[in-house]
Design a protein around this motif. Structure first.
Motif, PDB file in Angstrom:
ATOM      1  N   LYS A  47     -58.210  11.514  13.915  1.00  0.00           N
ATOM      2  CA  LYS A  47     -56.806  11.505  14.340  1.00  0.00           C
ATOM      3  C   LYS A  47     -56.220  10.096  14.413  1.00  0.00           C
ATOM      4  O   LYS A  47     -55.034   9.894  14.130  1.00  0.00           O
TER       5      LYS A  47
ATOM      6  N   GLU B 190     -60.126  17.922  22.064  1.00  0.00           N
ATOM      7  CA  GLU B 190     -58.918  17.796  21.251  1.00  0.00           C
ATOM      8  C   GLU B 190     -57.710  17.442  22.112  1.00  0.00           C
ATOM      9  O   GLU B 190     -56.861  16.644  21.692  1.00  0.00           O
ATOM     10  N   LYS B 191     -57.637  18.016  23.306  1.00  0.00           N
ATOM     11  CA  LYS B 191     -56.525  17.677  24.205  1.00  0.00           C
ATOM     12  C   LYS B 191     -56.597  16.212  24.619  1.00  0.00           C
ATOM     13  O   LYS B 191     -55.575  15.507  24.652  1.00  0.00           O
TER      14      LYS B 191
ATOM     15  N   ASP C 143     -55.645  14.089  21.651  1.00  0.00           N
ATOM     16  CA  ASP C 143     -54.201  14.218  21.429  1.00  0.00           C
ATOM     17  C   ASP C 143     -53.424  13.317  22.390  1.00  0.00           C
ATOM     18  O   ASP C 143     -52.446  12.678  21.994  1.00  0.00           O
ATOM     19  N   TRP C 144     -53.856  13.288  23.662  1.00  0.00           N
ATOM     20  CA  TRP C 144     -53.160  12.428  24.630  1.00  0.00           C
ATOM     21  C   TRP C 144     -53.296  10.955  24.235  1.00  0.00           C
ATOM     22  O   TRP C 144     -52.310  10.204  24.301  1.00  0.00           O
TER      23      TRP C 144
ATOM     24  N   CYS D 254     -53.668   9.727  21.273  1.00  0.00           N
ATOM     25  CA  CYS D 254     -52.799   9.479  20.120  1.00  0.00           C
ATOM     26  C   CYS D 254     -51.333   9.454  20.522  1.00  0.00           C
ATOM     27  O   CYS D 254     -50.555   8.623  20.018  1.00  0.00           O
ATOM     28  N   LYS D 255     -50.951  10.343  21.433  1.00  0.00           N
ATOM     29  CA  LYS D 255     -49.567  10.336  21.920  1.00  0.00           C
ATOM     30  C   LYS D 255     -49.265   9.013  22.633  1.00  0.00           C
ATOM     31  O   LYS D 255     -48.171   8.439  22.478  1.00  0.00           O
TER      32      LYS D 255
END
Length: 540
Positions: free
Chosen positions: A27, A449-450, A453-454, A456-457
């Motif tokens: 990611k 994954e969560k 994702d955080w 990357c956000k």
């Protein structure tokens, strides 16, 4: 390619090649960052690279234990409901072949230092292989189960038989005609026992705390069924993300105390027959909150277990009629035929609470006390004693923050993170599958994954706003720790010594290492923090 004595200058270094590391590399590269991954093992897989003992397999059923990446799963079919270690290693090879992760990875390389440089605003990473790196971001994805725990016993150094830790199991171990001892009664110990018991050996199982194990109900998955299930993957993944535990199971919002005995038995029978973790995650919600509800679960469980055994003494040790443990407060295990296997005549169970280990000598071990002891001859001794879980592998990275304070010093009075994702005074250092997050009490891949994702956000938001670094404030981290403790105290977990509480390692601080409020509560706090960097200090 020769990589010895190389120096990398990149945007990000990912440490660890399990689910967390692979997901992070994939990611972060998609964000356009230059990223390299450093892995201690010789291939991807994390715990599934190291665990090669007999019967090693995952206890989360497919298809929810995998990457939600269509390019990966559309050409991969799982062959079993609960895949074994061989299949999981092949899966990671497939992931690599699809995503091309190896080209940015250094294998067989152990990180020995991670130090922040205030002059450059970057992290300096050193390794045992001579590789060094300078990076803006560090993602520590070292996992919960890497640093092996080998307990100390008097005289162990005198033992001349074969000594094995379950995480270092040899490729071939011939136990035919041998006297084998196994210490440790968690998931790995259970899986080893139920496999070695079938061999032509004398198996000695040393039990201090009996495990709580429920039926796995393993089965093969025909290729056509595996393909058909892909039509439901979106729903399964979405359900996993939006559940409290990362599992896509049905849930019941009813107390066990509100149901009558007939209703409870009907539900218990249904979930027991279904197998897997359904018996826990699809059952009455309050068995981890209320001792009376917990005892109802125990009474049902003990009857099921004892009905599968014939030896009364063994029954009384592993499943006593009087409740001896709080169900679920230690890591529950899934078994296939464990209770039938320990009932076999070639398996001897040793109760270490009544007759603890006194000392080892060249040929085996003595148990008992100063008045009465018994010596057990052992050709092979297996430690299934687990890990310095959750924090051990992080501390081994020798992380030093911007104030030149080692992480071990920062955490000597207790773990301190914000949201289980970042540490005060450690700019742009992110943790995946670490302490004070749902971590080990959630289904790993969806939860990871969560987290990724955080991360990357957060990095994307930093780039958009011209921010060079973020770090949590001391106040935010202390408030999060208070919340982790407070949530834990509303459960039965603190009543049990477990690695969830850091209680399996002598000298380790006893504290809740896992956030017990569930994935949804945790994720809401994570997303709130991104709105205006609440709880974080930013640098331009």
């Amino acid at each position: 390619m020769t990589r010895d004595d190389s120096h990398l200058v990149v945007d990000a270094i990912v440490i660890g090649g399990g689910f967390g590391g692979c997901n992070s590399l994939y990611k972060l590269r998609n964000l356009g960052l230059s990223v390299k991954l450093i892995e201690a093992g010789g291939a991807f897989g994390g715990v599934w690279y190291w665990n090669r003992y007999p019967g090693a397999r995952v206890d989360t059923e497919m298809p929810s234990y995998q990457f939600n990446i269509p390019a990966v799963y559309k050409r991969w079919d799982w062959s079993e409901r609960f895949p074994g270690d061989d299949e999981l290693r092949r899966y990671f090879q497939h992931v690599d072949s699809v995503l091309g992760l190896s080209r940015d990875t250094f294998f067989n390389t152990i990180v020995t230092g991670v130090q922040y440089d205030n002059g450059t605003g970057r992290w300096n990473v050193s390794t045992d292989a001579g590789l060094t790196a300078s990076c803006k971001y560090v993602i520590a994805a070292t996992g919960s189960s890497y640093k092996k725990h080998c307990p100390h016993f008097n005289g162990l150094e005198n033992y001349t038989g074969q000594l094995i830790h379950s995480a270092d199991y040899p490729k071939h171990l011939d136990v035919k005609g041998k006297r084998v001892g196994i210490i440790g009664n968690g998931a790995s110990g259970l899986q080893i026992v139920q496999n070695l018991a079938k061999e032509d050996c004398q198996l000695n199982v040393f039990i201090r705390t009996p495990c709580f194990a429920i039926p796995m109900k393993q089965r093969s998955i025909p290729p056509e069924e595996a393909e058909m299930m892909k039509g439901y993957y979106d729903g399964i993944f979405e359900r996993s993300y939006n559940s409290a535990s990362g599992f896509p199971h049905n849930t019941i919002f009813q107390s066990a105390l509100q149901a009558n005995p007939e209703e409870r038995k009907e539900l218990f029978d249904e979930l027991w027959a279904r197998g897997g973790y359904s018996f826990l995650v699809s059952n009455y919600y309050d068995f981890l909150l209320n001792e009376k509800a917990n005892s109802i679960f125990y009474d049902y469980w003990v009857k099921q277990v004892r009905a599968r055994m014939t030896d009364p003494a063994k029954m009384d040790l592993v499943a006593p009629l009087k409740q001896h443990m709080l169900v679920g407060t230690k890591r529950p295990s899934l078994e296939q035929d464990y209770y039938e296997m320990i009932d076999r005549p070639n398996v001897t169970l040793h109760d270490l609470k009544n007759s603890p280990i006194i000392e080892f000598d060249a040929t085996g071990v003595a148990t008992g006390n100063s008045q009465v002891s018994q010596h057990h001859e052992l050709d092979v001794l297996i430690f299934a004693t687990g890990y310095d879980a959750v924090t051990g592998s992080l501390l081994d990275l020798s992380i030093v923050d911007k104030n030149q304070v080692p992480l071990a010093e920062k955490w000597k009075n207790g773990v301190l993170t914000h949201l289980g994702l970042m540490v005060p005074d450690a700019p742009n250092l992110f943790i995946v599958y670490g302490p004070q997050a749902p971590t080990s009490l959630a289904n790993g891949p969806p939860f990871i994954e969560k987290e990724v994702d955080w991360i990357c956000k957060a990095i994307s938001k930093m780039q958009q706003e011209g921010i060079t670094a973020i770090e949590p404030t001391q106040n935010a981290a202390e408030a999060w720790r208070e919340q982790v403790v407070a949530v834990s105290q509303n459960t039965l977990y603190p009543k049990t010594d477990s690695w969830y509480m850091g209680a399996n390692i002598p000298g380790k601080r006893r504290e809740p290492l896992i956030y017990l409020g569930g994935m949804q509560s945790w994720w809401k706090a994570c997303m709130n923090s991104l709105h205006s960097w609440e709880g974080f200090a930013t640098s331009i």
